[in-house]
Design a protein around this motif. Structure first.
Motif, PDB file in Angstrom:
ATOM      1  N   VAL A   1       0.679  -2.912   3.205  1.00  0.00           N
ATOM      2  CA  VAL A   1       1.901  -2.121   2.984  1.00  0.00           C
ATOM      3  C   VAL A   1       1.706  -0.706   3.515  1.00  0.00           C
ATOM      4  O   VAL A   1       2.555  -0.180   4.235  1.00  0.00           O
ATOM      5  CB  VAL A   1       2.283  -2.098   1.485  1.00  0.00           C
ATOM      6  CG1 VAL A   1       3.388  -1.077   1.227  1.00  0.00           C
ATOM      7  CG2 VAL A   1       2.713  -3.477   1.020  1.00  0.00           C
ATOM      8  N   GLN A   2       0.585  -0.075   3.184  1.00  0.00           N
ATOM      9  CA  GLN A   2       0.353   1.297   3.627  1.00  0.00           C
ATOM     10  C   GLN A   2       0.283   1.380   5.147  1.00  0.00           C
ATOM     11  O   GLN A   2       0.851   2.298   5.757  1.00  0.00           O
ATOM     12  CB  GLN A   2      -0.934   1.861   3.012  1.00  0.00           C
ATOM     13  CG  GLN A   2      -1.105   3.341   3.259  1.00  0.00           C
ATOM     14  CD  GLN A   2       0.013   4.164   2.655  1.00  0.00           C
ATOM     15  OE1 GLN A   2       0.246   4.115   1.456  1.00  0.00           O
ATOM     16  NE2 GLN A   2       0.739   4.913   3.482  1.00  0.00           N
ATOM     17  N   ALA A   3      -0.379   0.408   5.771  1.00  0.00           N
ATOM     18  CA  ALA A   3      -0.466   0.402   7.233  1.00  0.00           C
ATOM     19  C   ALA A   3       0.911   0.255   7.866  1.00  0.00           C
ATOM     20  O   ALA A   3       1.231   0.922   8.861  1.00  0.00           O
ATOM     21  CB  ALA A   3      -1.382  -0.725   7.699  1.00  0.00           C
ATOM     22  N   ARG A   4       1.758  -0.602   7.284  1.00  0.00           N
ATOM     23  CA  ARG A   4       3.111  -0.794   7.806  1.00  0.00           C
ATOM     24  C   ARG A   4       3.947   0.469   7.620  1.00  0.00           C
ATOM     25  O   ARG A   4       4.681   0.865   8.526  1.00  0.00           O
ATOM     26  CB  ARG A   4       3.807  -1.971   7.110  1.00  0.00           C
ATOM     27  CG  ARG A   4       3.211  -3.327   7.404  1.00  0.00           C
ATOM     28  CD  ARG A   4       3.391  -3.697   8.874  1.00  0.00           C
ATOM     29  NE  ARG A   4       2.817  -4.992   9.147  1.00  0.00           N
ATOM     30  CZ  ARG A   4       3.517  -6.059   9.526  1.00  0.00           C
ATOM     31  NH1 ARG A   4       4.821  -5.978   9.685  1.00  0.00           N
ATOM     32  NH2 ARG A   4       2.912  -7.197   9.743  1.00  0.00           N
ATOM     33  N   ILE A   5       3.855   1.100   6.458  1.00  0.00           N
ATOM     34  CA  ILE A   5       4.601   2.343   6.224  1.00  0.00           C
ATOM     35  C   ILE A   5       4.154   3.407   7.220  1.00  0.00           C
ATOM     36  O   ILE A   5       4.987   4.094   7.820  1.00  0.00           O
ATOM     37  CB  ILE A   5       4.428   2.828   4.772  1.00  0.00           C
ATOM     38  CG1 ILE A   5       5.184   1.913   3.818  1.00  0.00           C
ATOM     39  CG2 ILE A   5       4.911   4.276   4.620  1.00  0.00           C
ATOM     40  CD1 ILE A   5       4.953   2.210   2.345  1.00  0.00           C
ATOM     41  N   ASP A   6       2.858   3.536   7.420  1.00  0.00           N
ATOM     42  CA  ASP A   6       2.341   4.519   8.379  1.00  0.00           C
ATOM     43  C   ASP A   6       2.864   4.238   9.788  1.00  0.00           C
ATOM     44  O   ASP A   6       3.307   5.147  10.491  1.00  0.00           O
ATOM     45  CB  ASP A   6       0.812   4.513   8.387  1.00  0.00           C
ATOM     46  CG  ASP A   6       0.206   5.041   7.094  1.00  0.00           C
ATOM     47  OD1 ASP A   6       0.946   5.669   6.289  1.00  0.00           O
ATOM     48  OD2 ASP A   6      -1.005   4.807   6.875  1.00  0.00           O
ATOM     49  N   ARG A   7       2.826   2.965  10.195  1.00  0.00           N
ATOM     50  CA  ARG A   7       3.273   2.588  11.541  1.00  0.00           C
ATOM     51  C   ARG A   7       4.772   2.840  11.700  1.00  0.00           C
ATOM     52  O   ARG A   7       5.208   3.366  12.716  1.00  0.00           O
ATOM     53  CB  ARG A   7       2.950   1.120  11.816  1.00  0.00           C
ATOM     54  CG  ARG A   7       3.182   0.744  13.264  1.00  0.00           C
ATOM     55  CD  ARG A   7       2.784  -0.672  13.626  1.00  0.00           C
ATOM     56  NE  ARG A   7       1.682  -1.188  12.840  1.00  0.00           N
ATOM     57  CZ  ARG A   7       1.577  -2.460  12.451  1.00  0.00           C
ATOM     58  NH1 ARG A   7       2.496  -3.338  12.784  1.00  0.00           N
ATOM     59  NH2 ARG A   7       0.547  -2.875  11.756  1.00  0.00           N
ATOM     60  N   LEU A   8       5.562   2.474  10.698  1.00  0.00           N
ATOM     61  CA  LEU A   8       7.008   2.682  10.763  1.00  0.00           C
ATOM     62  C   LEU A   8       7.354   4.174  10.794  1.00  0.00           C
ATOM     63  O   LEU A   8       8.266   4.593  11.497  1.00  0.00           O
ATOM     64  CB  LEU A   8       7.696   2.002   9.577  1.00  0.00           C
ATOM     65  CG  LEU A   8       7.725   0.477   9.613  1.00  0.00           C
ATOM     66  CD1 LEU A   8       8.134  -0.077   8.256  1.00  0.00           C
ATOM     67  CD2 LEU A   8       8.652  -0.017  10.712  1.00  0.00           C
ATOM     68  N   THR A   9       6.613   4.973  10.044  1.00  0.00           N
ATOM     69  CA  THR A   9       6.841   6.416  10.021  1.00  0.00           C
ATOM     70  C   THR A   9       6.446   7.054  11.350  1.00  0.00           C
ATOM     71  O   THR A   9       7.192   7.846  11.926  1.00  0.00           O
ATOM     72  CB  THR A   9       6.074   7.059   8.856  1.00  0.00           C
ATOM     73  OG1 THR A   9       6.481   6.446   7.630  1.00  0.00           O
ATOM     74  CG2 THR A   9       6.349   8.550   8.775  1.00  0.00           C
ATOM     75  N   GLU A  10       5.254   6.703  11.853  1.00  0.00           N
ATOM     76  CA  GLU A  10       4.769   7.283  13.118  1.00  0.00           C
ATOM     77  C   GLU A  10       5.656   6.907  14.298  1.00  0.00           C
ATOM     78  O   GLU A  10       5.828   7.704  15.221  1.00  0.00           O
ATOM     79  CB  GLU A  10       3.333   6.831  13.374  1.00  0.00           C
ATOM     80  CG  GLU A  10       2.327   7.464  12.439  1.00  0.00           C
ATOM     81  CD  GLU A  10       0.953   6.798  12.499  1.00  0.00           C
ATOM     82  OE1 GLU A  10       0.721   5.942  13.382  1.00  0.00           O
ATOM     83  OE2 GLU A  10       0.114   7.130  11.640  1.00  0.00           O
TER      84      GLU A  10
ATOM     85  N   LEU B   1       6.242  -8.049  -1.997  1.00  0.00           N
ATOM     86  CA  LEU B   1       6.167  -8.656  -0.666  1.00  0.00           C
ATOM     87  C   LEU B   1       5.071  -9.709  -0.542  1.00  0.00           C
ATOM     88  O   LEU B   1       5.017 -10.438   0.449  1.00  0.00           O
ATOM     89  CB  LEU B   1       5.965  -7.563   0.390  1.00  0.00           C
ATOM     90  CG  LEU B   1       7.091  -6.527   0.474  1.00  0.00           C
ATOM     91  CD1 LEU B   1       6.678  -5.363   1.360  1.00  0.00           C
ATOM     92  CD2 LEU B   1       8.376  -7.164   0.967  1.00  0.00           C
ATOM     93  N   GLY B   2       4.177  -9.772  -1.524  1.00  0.00           N
ATOM     94  CA  GLY B   2       3.103 -10.761  -1.494  1.00  0.00           C
ATOM     95  C   GLY B   2       2.034 -10.467  -0.466  1.00  0.00           C
ATOM     96  O   GLY B   2       1.476 -11.397   0.131  1.00  0.00           O
ATOM     97  N   VAL B   3       1.762  -9.165  -0.256  1.00  0.00           N
ATOM     98  CA  VAL B   3       0.709  -8.749   0.677  1.00  0.00           C
ATOM     99  C   VAL B   3      -0.176  -7.717  -0.016  1.00  0.00           C
ATOM    100  O   VAL B   3       0.115  -7.281  -1.122  1.00  0.00           O
ATOM    101  CB  VAL B   3       1.313  -8.163   1.988  1.00  0.00           C
ATOM    102  CG1 VAL B   3       2.112  -9.218   2.729  1.00  0.00           C
ATOM    103  CG2 VAL B   3       2.175  -6.943   1.702  1.00  0.00           C
ATOM    104  N   THR B   4      -1.240  -7.305   0.654  1.00  0.00           N
ATOM    105  CA  THR B   4      -2.139  -6.321   0.058  1.00  0.00           C
ATOM    106  C   THR B   4      -1.560  -4.912   0.163  1.00  0.00           C
ATOM    107  O   THR B   4      -0.684  -4.643   0.994  1.00  0.00           O
ATOM    108  CB  THR B   4      -3.512  -6.323   0.767  1.00  0.00           C
ATOM    109  OG1 THR B   4      -3.329  -5.838   2.103  1.00  0.00           O
ATOM    110  CG2 THR B   4      -4.127  -7.719   0.775  1.00  0.00           C
ATOM    111  N   ARG B   5      -2.095  -4.022  -0.693  1.00  0.00           N
ATOM    112  CA  ARG B   5      -1.670  -2.618  -0.641  1.00  0.00           C
ATOM    113  C   ARG B   5      -2.006  -2.005   0.711  1.00  0.00           C
ATOM    114  O   ARG B   5      -1.242  -1.196   1.244  1.00  0.00           O
ATOM    115  CB  ARG B   5      -2.350  -1.838  -1.761  1.00  0.00           C
ATOM    116  CG  ARG B   5      -1.800  -2.222  -3.122  1.00  0.00           C
ATOM    117  CD  ARG B   5      -2.553  -1.604  -4.272  1.00  0.00           C
ATOM    118  NE  ARG B   5      -2.921  -0.219  -4.019  1.00  0.00           N
ATOM    119  CZ  ARG B   5      -3.681   0.498  -4.804  1.00  0.00           C
ATOM    120  NH1 ARG B   5      -4.191  -0.016  -5.897  1.00  0.00           N
ATOM    121  NH2 ARG B   5      -3.962   1.748  -4.515  1.00  0.00           N
TER     122      ARG B   5
END
Length: 141
Positions: free
Chosen positions: A37-46, A30-34
Motif C-alpha cells: 500500500v505504501q509503495a503504491r501511494i508513493d508511486r501514485l503521488t510521485e 485491499l488484502g495486501v501488505t502495508r
C-alpha cells in the motif's frame, strides 16, 4: 503517464471514501501488505496521479454560502480565452468542458446573494459568452 491497475483503482476508491485511512486499514481492506500500500501511494503521488489527501465537508453546512451550477454557451472558437477569464474569478470553484447544448459548466460559490448576483453579471459580460443558465444548489442529499 502512470497506468493504473486494478489494485490502484480499488485503493483510490477506498481513499475517496476515507482520505485519512491509515495504511494498515487500507492493507486490510485491499488484502495486501502495508508495504505494498505504501509503495503504491508513493508511486501514485510521485507520478502526479494522486494529488493529495483532504477532508470532505458537507457543502450545504457552510453558513452563508451560496452554491450554484452555471451552464455556459460559448461563441465559436473563444473557449480557451473564456476559460482563462473564468479561472481568474475567485468565486469559481470548478470549471468543466462538456458536450451537448452547453460548452462549459461552472460551479460557483458566493458568500451572499449580492455577491452571487455580481458574479453572474461579470460572467455574462465576458465577450464570447452567448448564453447561460444558472441553478442554485439548495441542499445535498
Amino acid at each position: 503517464m502512470y497506468q493504473f491497475d486494478e489494485l490502484d483503482r480499488r485503493m483510490i476508491e477506498v481513499l475517496r471514501g476515507d482520505g485519512r485511512a491509515p495504511v494498515s486499514k487500507l492493507a486490510e481492506i485491499l488484502g495486501v501488505t502495508r508495504g505494498t500500500v505504501q509503495a503504491r501511494i508513493d508511486r501514485l503521488t510521485e507520478s502526479g496521479a494522486l494529488l493529495g489527501f483532504t477532508v470532505r465537508v458537507r457543502q450545504d453546512n457552510e453558513a452563508g454560502a451560496i452554491r450554484a451550477v452555471m451552464m455556459i454557451e460559448v461563441a465559436g472558437k473563444s473557449t480557451t480565452a473564456i476559460i482563462k477569464r473564468l479561472r481568474g474569478m475567485p468565486e469559481l470553484h470548478s470549471l468543466h468542458t462538456t458536450n451537448g447544448a452547453w460548452d462549459l459548466i461552472a460551479e460557483l460559490r458566493a458568500s451572499s446573494l449580492h455577491d452571487f448576483d455580481r458574479v453572474l453579471r461579470e460572467v455574462r459580460q465576458i465577450d464570447g459568452i452567448l448564453n447561460s443558465e444558472t441553478s442554485i444548489l439548495l441542499s445535498s442529499v
